[in-house]
Design a protein around this motif. Sequence first.
Motif, PDB file in Angstrom:
ATOM      1  N   GLY A 200       0.785  -1.231   0.000  1.00  0.00           N
ATOM      2  CA  GLY A 200       0.000   0.000   0.000  1.00  0.00           C
ATOM      3  C   GLY A 200       0.817   1.282   0.000  1.00  0.00           C
ATOM      4  N   THR A 201       2.132   1.159   0.087  1.00  0.00           N
ATOM      5  CA  THR A 201       2.982   2.357   0.040  1.00  0.00           C
ATOM      6  C   THR A 201       3.014   2.893  -1.378  1.00  0.00           C
ATOM      7  N   PRO A 202       2.667   4.150  -1.605  1.00  0.00           N
ATOM      8  CA  PRO A 202       2.715   4.711  -2.961  1.00  0.00           C
ATOM      9  C   PRO A 202       4.155   4.741  -3.482  1.00  0.00           C
ATOM     10  N   ASN A 203       4.303   4.684  -4.793  1.00  0.00           N
ATOM     11  CA  ASN A 203       5.615   4.891  -5.415  1.00  0.00           C
ATOM     12  C   ASN A 203       5.503   6.115  -6.315  1.00  0.00           C
ATOM     13  N   GLU A 204       5.878   7.260  -5.756  1.00  0.00           N
ATOM     14  CA  GLU A 204       5.625   8.538  -6.415  1.00  0.00           C
ATOM     15  C   GLU A 204       6.855   9.061  -7.159  1.00  0.00           C
ATOM     16  N   SER A 205       6.594   9.575  -8.342  1.00  0.00           N
ATOM     17  CA  SER A 205       7.630  10.255  -9.111  1.00  0.00           C
ATOM     18  C   SER A 205       7.728  11.709  -8.646  1.00  0.00           C
ATOM     19  N   VAL A 206       8.747  12.399  -9.127  1.00  0.00           N
ATOM     20  CA  VAL A 206       8.869  13.833  -8.848  1.00  0.00           C
ATOM     21  C   VAL A 206       7.636  14.562  -9.372  1.00  0.00           C
ATOM     22  N   SER A 207       7.173  14.150 -10.541  1.00  0.00           N
ATOM     23  CA  SER A 207       5.991  14.777 -11.141  1.00  0.00           C
ATOM     24  C   SER A 207       4.764  14.630 -10.251  1.00  0.00           C
ATOM     25  N   ASP A 208       4.603  13.452  -9.628  1.00  0.00           N
ATOM     26  CA  ASP A 208       3.463  13.220  -8.728  1.00  0.00           C
ATOM     27  C   ASP A 208       3.501  14.186  -7.542  1.00  0.00           C
ATOM     28  N   VAL A 209       4.683  14.338  -6.947  1.00  0.00           N
ATOM     29  CA  VAL A 209       4.822  15.237  -5.794  1.00  0.00           C
ATOM     30  C   VAL A 209       4.618  16.686  -6.241  1.00  0.00           C
ATOM     31  N   PHE A 210       5.104  17.012  -7.420  1.00  0.00           N
ATOM     32  CA  PHE A 210       4.949  18.364  -7.957  1.00  0.00           C
ATOM     33  C   PHE A 210       3.475  18.748  -8.077  1.00  0.00           C
ATOM     34  N   VAL A 211       2.651  17.810  -8.512  1.00  0.00           N
ATOM     35  CA  VAL A 211       1.207  18.062  -8.618  1.00  0.00           C
ATOM     36  C   VAL A 211       0.631  18.357  -7.242  1.00  0.00           C
ATOM     37  N   ARG A 212       1.039  17.580  -6.240  1.00  0.00           N
ATOM     38  CA  ARG A 212       0.521  17.769  -4.874  1.00  0.00           C
ATOM     39  C   ARG A 212       0.888  19.133  -4.309  1.00  0.00           C
ATOM     40  N   VAL A 213       2.166  19.504  -4.422  1.00  0.00           N
ATOM     41  CA  VAL A 213       2.589  20.767  -3.804  1.00  0.00           C
ATOM     42  C   VAL A 213       2.059  21.970  -4.588  1.00  0.00           C
ATOM     43  N   THR A 214       1.813  21.791  -5.884  1.00  0.00           N
ATOM     44  CA  THR A 214       1.188  22.868  -6.664  1.00  0.00           C
ATOM     45  C   THR A 214      -0.247  23.086  -6.201  1.00  0.00           C
ATOM     46  N   GLN A 215      -0.956  21.991  -5.928  1.00  0.00           N
ATOM     47  CA  GLN A 215      -2.324  22.098  -5.412  1.00  0.00           C
ATOM     48  C   GLN A 215      -2.327  22.772  -4.044  1.00  0.00           C
ATOM     49  N   LEU A 216      -1.344  22.439  -3.222  1.00  0.00           N
ATOM     50  CA  LEU A 216      -1.243  23.072  -1.909  1.00  0.00           C
ATOM     51  C   LEU A 216      -1.045  24.577  -2.051  1.00  0.00           C
ATOM     52  N   MET A 217      -0.125  24.992  -2.908  1.00  0.00           N
ATOM     53  CA  MET A 217       0.147  26.418  -3.091  1.00  0.00           C
ATOM     54  C   MET A 217      -1.067  27.138  -3.675  1.00  0.00           C
ATOM     55  N   SER A 218      -1.806  26.465  -4.528  1.00  0.00           N
ATOM     56  CA  SER A 218      -3.022  27.057  -5.084  1.00  0.00           C
ATOM     57  C   SER A 218      -4.027  27.363  -3.978  1.00  0.00           C
ATOM     58  N   ILE A 219      -4.173  26.442  -3.020  1.00  0.00           N
ATOM     59  CA  ILE A 219      -5.078  26.649  -1.886  1.00  0.00           C
ATOM     60  C   ILE A 219      -4.598  27.822  -1.034  1.00  0.00           C
ATOM     61  N   LEU A 220      -3.311  27.840  -0.717  1.00  0.00           N
ATOM     62  CA  LEU A 220      -2.768  28.880   0.159  1.00  0.00           C
ATOM     63  C   LEU A 220      -2.854  30.259  -0.490  1.00  0.00           C
ATOM     64  N   GLU A 221      -2.563  30.333  -1.774  1.00  0.00           N
ATOM     65  CA  GLU A 221      -2.603  31.617  -2.463  1.00  0.00           C
ATOM     66  C   GLU A 221      -4.030  32.119  -2.654  1.00  0.00           C
ATOM     67  N   THR A 222      -4.985  31.201  -2.646  1.00  0.00           N
ATOM     68  CA  THR A 222      -6.401  31.589  -2.757  1.00  0.00           C
ATOM     69  C   THR A 222      -6.974  31.967  -1.392  1.00  0.00           C
ATOM     70  N   GLN A 223      -6.572  31.234  -0.364  1.00  0.00           N
ATOM     71  CA  GLN A 223      -7.162  31.405   0.963  1.00  0.00           C
ATOM     72  C   GLN A 223      -6.596  32.608   1.719  1.00  0.00           C
ATOM     73  N   TYR A 224      -5.324  32.931   1.470  1.00  0.00           N
ATOM     74  CA  TYR A 224      -4.672  34.006   2.218  1.00  0.00           C
ATOM     75  C   TYR A 224      -4.140  35.084   1.282  1.00  0.00           C
ATOM     76  N   SER A 225      -3.946  36.269   1.839  1.00  0.00           N
ATOM     77  CA  SER A 225      -3.359  37.379   1.087  1.00  0.00           C
ATOM     78  C   SER A 225      -2.563  38.249   2.053  1.00  0.00           C
ATOM     79  N   GLU A 226      -1.314  38.532   1.690  1.00  0.00           N
ATOM     80  CA  GLU A 226      -0.415  39.350   2.523  1.00  0.00           C
ATOM     81  C   GLU A 226      -0.245  38.758   3.925  1.00  0.00           C
ATOM     82  N   ASP A 227      -0.257  37.424   4.000  1.00  0.00           N
ATOM     83  CA  ASP A 227      -0.058  36.724   5.270  1.00  0.00           C
ATOM     84  C   ASP A 227       1.282  35.987   5.259  1.00  0.00           C
ATOM     85  N   THR A 228       1.645  35.433   6.398  1.00  0.00           N
ATOM     86  CA  THR A 228       2.830  34.590   6.497  1.00  0.00           C
ATOM     87  C   THR A 228       2.375  33.160   6.770  1.00  0.00           C
ATOM     88  N   VAL A 229       2.882  32.225   5.983  1.00  0.00           N
ATOM     89  CA  VAL A 229       2.510  30.818   6.118  1.00  0.00           C
ATOM     90  C   VAL A 229       3.783  29.996   6.316  1.00  0.00           C
TER      91      VAL A 229
END
Length: 292
Positions: A200-229
């Motif tokens: 059950g352990t995923p085998n992730e490529s760099v591309s897979d992780v890149f998609v995840r962290v891009t989605q995270l940044m999209s959430i943070l940039e939408t949810q906050y403005s001029e904040d520190t995260v």
Amino acid sequence: MLSSSSPAAITAHPPLSPESCKLPLSVISLPQITRRYLFKTLSLCLAAPSLSVAPVHARGLFQMPPLRLSNRYYLVRAGESDYESLGIINTNPVAKTSVDSGLSEKGKKQTVKAALQLKSMGACDRNCWLWPSITQRAYQAAEIIASINGISRSYIVPEYSFLDARGLGAYDGKKLDTISEVYALDSISMKTKPPPISDGTPNESVSDVFVRVTQLMSILETQYSEDTVVIVSPDSDNLSILQAGVQGLDLRRHSELYFGPGEVRLLDADSIPVYKQPASAVYKCTNPPNCD
């Protein structure tokens, strides 16, 4: 007193024009206002072609590398875990909230040092949001950071999937130093995955992780403005791939941005670190960070 239907009352009102829509209410004498005048003015304002509407500046879909960042970001790798203290790779998400995935004694000291470094950098002087992975060691690290920096626990926002440690497939359970073999695969292609495993352990490529962290940044940039995260990750790869993506660097070389346990960095999109030029042509890339 003149009635609202009196001709004299109507002619006493200011003349109607598109400019009437721009006049503050205080300019118009209140006794002169009638319902008929208000209706006429409203109709004119709605129909006037000369009125300009301020454009709405939408942020749109977040892309890597971004043109700008709306917030200030600090990247923190949690201190050493109990598994890491034994020299073992453990990336199976089933165990991410277990006690064994928590901070070792050394890891706690590394995290205290990271928290003090954030304090010396003034990261949370005007408050900040802490976004840790729900993985045990990352969340424990966020609690230590909050305590030392005087941040309320209500500002800790656990992240349940986008910040999971990179799944390393068949490398799970092997010695920590075998991670160099994974990075050798990464340097060939960002789409290369570690060998799979059936537990059950995923085998992730760099591309897979890149998609995840891009989605995270999209959430943070939408949810906050001029904040520190402050982003708290259980491993290095989430952070090195995120940093490479934001700065437009070749993702195949993310391991050169490796984060040690307890390491802290300001994510500065305007400052690209010195990046070694490869001795061979294997790293040719015309569209970083998306290189293959």
